[in-house]
Design an enzyme around this catalytic site. Sequence first.
Site, mmCIF file in Angstrom:
data_model
loop_
_atom_site.group_PDB
_atom_site.id
_atom_site.type_symbol
_atom_site.label_atom_id
_atom_site.label_comp_id
_atom_site.label_asym_id
_atom_site.label_seq_id
_atom_site.Cartn_x
_atom_site.Cartn_y
_atom_site.Cartn_z
ATOM 1 C CE LYS A 185 -2.003 2.929 2.348
ATOM 2 N NZ LYS A 185 -1.754 4.335 1.703
ATOM 3 C CD GLU A 261 13.251 0.675 9.684
ATOM 4 O OE1 GLU A 261 13.714 1.635 10.236
ATOM 5 O OE2 GLU A 261 13.675 -0.507 9.323
ATOM 6 C CB CYS A 296 12.787 8.882 8.742
ATOM 7 S SG CYS A 296 13.977 7.740 7.668
ATOM 8 C CD GLU A 394 9.834 13.058 11.996
ATOM 9 O OE1 GLU A 394 8.805 12.408 12.339
ATOM 10 O OE2 GLU A 394 10.771 12.233 11.305
HETATM 11 P P1 NAD Z 1 2.015 8.406 7.968
HETATM 12 O O1 NAD Z 1 2.296 7.535 9.044
HETATM 13 O O2 NAD Z 1 0.896 9.226 7.795
HETATM 14 O O3 NAD Z 1 1.628 7.518 6.457
HETATM 15 C C1 NAD Z 1 2.724 6.553 6.149
HETATM 16 C C2 NAD Z 1 1.697 5.432 5.580
HETATM 17 O O4 NAD Z 1 0.847 4.901 6.592
HETATM 18 C C3 NAD Z 1 1.039 5.931 4.440
HETATM 19 O O5 NAD Z 1 0.960 4.756 3.293
HETATM 20 C C4 NAD Z 1 -0.383 6.054 4.831
HETATM 21 O O6 NAD Z 1 -1.562 5.886 4.281
HETATM 22 C C5 NAD Z 1 -0.606 4.900 5.632
HETATM 23 N N1 NAD Z 1 -1.332 5.176 6.766
HETATM 24 C C6 NAD Z 1 -1.935 6.215 7.617
HETATM 25 N N2 NAD Z 1 -2.814 5.994 8.661
HETATM 26 C C7 NAD Z 1 -2.836 4.571 8.628
HETATM 27 C C8 NAD Z 1 -3.725 3.657 9.557
HETATM 28 N N3 NAD Z 1 -4.588 4.239 10.300
HETATM 29 N N4 NAD Z 1 -3.689 2.582 9.017
HETATM 30 C C9 NAD Z 1 -2.687 1.971 8.512
HETATM 31 N N5 NAD Z 1 -2.019 2.793 7.435
HETATM 32 C C10 NAD Z 1 -1.999 4.150 7.574
HETATM 33 O O7 NAD Z 1 3.378 9.238 7.509
HETATM 34 P P2 NAD Z 1 3.861 10.247 6.293
HETATM 35 O O8 NAD Z 1 3.271 11.158 6.723
HETATM 36 O O9 NAD Z 1 3.359 9.421 4.928
HETATM 37 O O10 NAD Z 1 5.406 9.928 6.425
HETATM 38 C C11 NAD Z 1 6.027 10.876 7.302
HETATM 39 C C12 NAD Z 1 6.596 10.009 8.498
HETATM 40 O O11 NAD Z 1 7.362 8.597 8.086
HETATM 41 C C13 NAD Z 1 7.600 10.774 9.261
HETATM 42 O O12 NAD Z 1 7.234 10.585 10.660
HETATM 43 C C14 NAD Z 1 9.050 10.081 9.013
HETATM 44 O O13 NAD Z 1 9.943 10.282 9.877
HETATM 45 C C15 NAD Z 1 8.671 8.979 8.796
HETATM 46 N N6 NAD Z 1 9.631 7.905 7.906
HETATM 47 C C16 NAD Z 1 10.335 7.206 8.610
HETATM 48 C C17 NAD Z 1 11.331 6.544 7.951
HETATM 49 C C18 NAD Z 1 12.058 5.462 8.389
HETATM 50 O O14 NAD Z 1 12.771 4.566 7.868
HETATM 51 N N7 NAD Z 1 12.404 5.432 9.692
HETATM 52 C C19 NAD Z 1 11.376 6.866 6.389
HETATM 53 C C20 NAD Z 1 10.423 7.576 5.890
HETATM 54 C C21 NAD Z 1 9.751 8.263 6.633
#
Ligand code: NAD
Length: 492
Positions: A185, A261, A296, A394
């Site tokens: 997804k 992650e 991240c 963050e």
């Molecule tokens: P997000 O958590 O909002 O979304 C990430 C994914 O989760 C998307 O595909 C989204 O559709 C899905 N999602 C959202 N709500 C959900 C739910 N209730 N159930 C299941 N899936 C759901 O994060 P974002 O805004 O897309 O990305 C930013 C965040 O990701 C930041 O906090 C960043 O630090 C983190 N990030 C971490 C890494 C790492 O490797 N540690 C890498 C990239 C981004």
Amino acid sequence: MIDERTLDKARSLCQALIGGTMSGARSGMTFANVSPRDGRTLANVAACDATDVDAAVASARAAFEDGRWRDLPPKAKKKVLHRLADLMETHADELAWLECLDMGKPISDARGVDLPLAIDTVRYYAEALDKLYGEVGPSHPGRLSYAVHEPLGVIGAIVPWNFPLLMAMWKVAPALAMGNSMVLKPAEQSPSSAIRIGELALEAGLPPGVLNVVPGFGETAGKALALHVDVDMIAFTGSGSVGKLLMRYSGESNLKRVSLELGGKSPQIVFADCTDLDAAAQAAAWGIFYNQGEVCTAASRLLVQRDIKDAFLERVLAVAKGIVPGDPADPETRFGAMVSEEQMQTALRHIEAARQESGPPLIGGRRVREETGGFYVEPTIFDTAPSAALAQQEVFGPVLGVIPFDAPDEAFRIANDTIYGLAAGVWTGSVDLAHRSAKKLRAGLVWVNGWDACDITMPFGGFKQSGFGRDRSMHALEKYADLKAVTFSLRT
Ligand code: NAD
């Protein structure tokens, strides 16, 4: 610059891939995939919901159970994954454009960083898949005991938008290499490259049903996948708040494994004995401003030893002044658009809060290029305090907080004083201090005299609330496996 054929391809990537067939959502619902470059809609994409997720999981389960992928000899799996890497290479420019248009990253970065790293990832796991050995136990002489890795089954991968293809391949490549089936997804902001990878995987010879792609919203498609009782594991990259929900969904459904992650508030520490202040200044600026700060591991806190703070900051500001937001589709641009209007507003809110708490920024702080319709924020730097919101929360945008310190122990204490523990960096000319720092810093990744030395051979992941489980390296292969202990009782 971008041509019509590439735009047409981007517009055509709007369907789900389930059981080897492209189709719209069962409900007929779509969502607008908006390009942050100019705020225009690229395509209306299938908004999958629980019904589509059910079909995708059923297709992945059927593929897993009949062994059409799992039971192929390693050599055959390897061939398919190498073919996928070859196809990614052939279509590298097209894939790079999808990343650029979907999420606003400079085309030069998509071409020069995202694509090579994503292709390397597939090749690495193609080669690694027959190098994970089991073990023979030192058991009772009347027995023969061995332990073997077996695929987990159906993996749900939920990925973010900041490196859409790379984050997806960090999960897809090792999970497939281990013999699993998958439902991927992508983030709703960046569905295109995941859909295209689904197509290319089929072309590479991956049997239909092994890799399914369900674009859609987190609260519908993502949640349905994470609550599904026939999914064996959720591999997630994204925010901490969603990470917590996924743990809950696991508990409410089938206790599926979860690997997370998550975010970070990574410190970069510059000691006064640093021998290359120019390199450190480049790393301090690009450590936060690369990918518009939507990384991240972004080095969002800069800790500088007080004796050199003013002089060093001058160098950082000089680098930052040269980082100017521009059209991501222009090959000269090094700093593009933020992924969405929402993410831009979040960054601007953090900037406003920092202005209230710490005074005016040393540089930046404004939305720019508004006339393009896109979402651009200037590289921004504040002097701040360790306890300030800017030093604790963050932003996931181009905002740096600078914090002075006097002694190494104070630096370690400040560096470790957040809920996160993803990455940390140290600049020093002293081997002793470098080793001491590496030991003291509570982070999954520590870089010495460099920043973001990204390498597929090394594990990637965080301590504390930055998550658990590792992407990259052989550890990621193990993550997608169960360990089975087999014991023969020997009759003589
Ligand atoms: P997000 O958590 O909002 O979304 C990430 C994914 O989760 C998307 O595909 C989204 O559709 C899905 N999602 C959202 N709500 C959900 C739910 N209730 N159930 C299941 N899936 C759901 O994060 P974002 O805004 O897309 O990305 C930013 C965040 O990701 C930041 O906090 C960043 O630090 C983190 N990030 C971490 C890494 C790492 O490797 N540690 C890498 C990239 C981004």
